[in-house]
Scaffold this motif. Structure first.
Motif, short mmCIF file in Angstrom:
data_model
loop_
_atom_site.label_atom_id
_atom_site.label_comp_id
_atom_site.label_asym_id
_atom_site.label_seq_id
_atom_site.Cartn_x
_atom_site.Cartn_y
_atom_site.Cartn_z
N LEU A 1 -33.21 80.77 31.24
CA LEU A 1 -31.93 80.61 31.92
C LEU A 1 -31.87 79.29 32.69
CD1 LEU A 1 -31.17 84.25 33.11
CD2 LEU A 1 -30.31 83.04 31.09
N CYS A 2 -32.98 78.87 33.26
CA CYS A 2 -33.03 77.59 33.97
C CYS A 2 -32.76 76.44 33.00
CB CYS A 2 -34.38 77.42 34.64
SG CYS A 2 -34.59 75.85 35.51
N ILE A 3 -33.37 76.48 31.83
CA ILE A 3 -33.17 75.43 30.83
C ILE A 3 -31.72 75.45 30.35
CG2 ILE A 3 -33.82 74.64 28.52
CD1 ILE A 3 -36.67 75.86 29.22
N HIS A 4 -31.19 76.64 30.12
CA HIS A 4 -29.79 76.75 29.70
C HIS A 4 -28.84 76.13 30.73
CE1 HIS A 4 -26.08 78.36 28.12
NE2 HIS A 4 -25.85 78.93 29.28
N GLU A 5 -29.11 76.37 31.99
CA GLU A 5 -28.26 75.86 33.07
C GLU A 5 -28.47 74.38 33.35
OE1 GLU A 5 -29.19 78.54 36.27
OE2 GLU A 5 -28.22 80.23 35.25
N HIS A 6 -29.59 73.83 32.87
CA HIS A 6 -29.93 72.43 33.12
C HIS A 6 -30.46 71.79 31.84
CE1 HIS A 6 -30.32 74.49 37.05
NE2 HIS A 6 -29.73 73.40 37.50
N GLU A 7 -29.65 71.78 30.80
CA GLU A 7 -30.08 71.23 29.52
C GLU A 7 -30.65 69.82 29.70
OE1 GLU A 7 -30.14 72.60 26.45
OE2 GLU A 7 -29.11 74.48 26.96
N GLY A 8 -31.82 69.60 29.11
CA GLY A 8 -32.47 68.30 29.22
C GLY A 8 -33.40 68.19 30.42
N ILE A 9 -33.57 69.28 31.15
CA ILE A 9 -34.46 69.28 32.31
C ILE A 9 -35.90 69.05 31.85
CG2 ILE A 9 -34.85 71.79 32.28
CD1 ILE A 9 -34.71 71.68 35.39
N SER A 10 -36.71 68.49 32.70
CA SER A 10 -38.12 68.30 32.38
C SER A 10 -38.90 69.54 32.81
CB SER A 10 -38.68 67.08 33.12
OG SER A 10 -38.68 67.33 34.52
N MET A 11 -40.11 69.66 32.32
CA MET A 11 -40.96 70.77 32.75
C MET A 11 -41.22 70.69 34.25
SD MET A 11 -43.61 71.96 29.89
CE MET A 11 -44.04 70.66 28.78
N TYR A 12 -41.38 69.49 34.74
CA TYR A 12 -41.57 69.30 36.18
C TYR A 12 -40.34 69.78 36.94
CZ TYR A 12 -42.36 66.99 40.66
OH TYR A 12 -42.51 66.73 41.99
N GLY A 13 -39.16 69.51 36.39
CA GLY A 13 -37.92 69.96 37.01
C GLY A 13 -37.83 71.48 37.07
N VAL A 14 -38.25 72.14 36.00
CA VAL A 14 -38.27 73.61 35.98
C VAL A 14 -39.22 74.11 37.06
CG1 VAL A 14 -38.91 75.65 34.63
CG2 VAL A 14 -37.66 73.78 33.54
N ALA A 15 -40.39 73.50 37.16
CA ALA A 15 -41.36 73.90 38.17
C ALA A 15 -40.79 73.74 39.58
CB ALA A 15 -42.65 73.09 38.02
N GLN A 16 -40.13 72.63 39.82
CA GLN A 16 -39.55 72.38 41.14
C GLN A 16 -38.43 73.35 41.47
OE1 GLN A 16 -38.60 68.08 41.03
NE2 GLN A 16 -39.82 68.01 42.90
N LEU A 17 -37.50 73.54 40.54
CA LEU A 17 -36.36 74.43 40.79
C LEU A 17 -36.80 75.86 41.06
CD1 LEU A 17 -33.55 73.38 38.29
CD2 LEU A 17 -33.44 73.37 40.78
#
Length: 147
Positions: free
Chosen positions: A41-57
């Motif tokens: 769901l995080c990737i869906h809401e932030h298409e193009g996010i980095s793995m680091y971005g997922v970890a931070q969010l």
């Protein structure tokens, strides 16, 4: 009446475990675990996010994100692309397979939320959300200031 430390921690732990049981059962047909739901769901809401971005969010450690992302990629729910501007960075995108089930995933999450707040007034729901958010922030802040 003030909740004791043991009761508060026990209640949070029980909700966490029951949530995982609920999600794992509901997501079984999609071959997704409760842990992967958050990432997808995080990737869906932030298409193009980095793995680091997922970890931070999500306040996750990098190892947890790497394992979860790898499983989602293996299952065909996401694709991983190397960032052209920074070859060390990998960008994450949902696939058509994921798009087909995204609304159902949000529905499952909403269903669990409704179970949790059953019998609570709107004011109690708002207060619970506020307090749990503050508690989560306190935990994150404490652990990150110490490491």
């Amino acid at each position: 009446m003030m909740m004791t430390e043991r009761n508060m921690i026990s209640s949070i732990s029980m909700m966490y475990r029951q949530a995982h049981r609920f999600y794992d059962k509901k997501l079984e047909e999609y071959n997704i675990s409760s842990g992967q739901l958050t990432f997808l769901l995080c990737i869906h809401e932030h298409e193009g996010i980095s793995m680091y971005g997922v970890a931070q969010l999500g306040h996750f450690d990098k190892g947890t994100v790497t394992k979860g992302i790898q499983k989602l990629e293996e299952q065909g729910y996401i694709r991983v692309e190397t960032d052209e501007a920074d070859k060390r960075s990998r960008r994450l995108y949902t696939t058509g397979k994921a798009v087909l089930i995204i609304e159902r995933l949000y529905g499952i999450r909403q269903e669990w939320n409704e179970i949790l707040v059953d019998g609570l007034t709107p004011e109690e729901c708002a207060k619970a959300e506020e307090l749990l958010g503050r508690m989560a922030e306190n935990a994150w802040k404490y652990m990150n200031e110490r490491n």
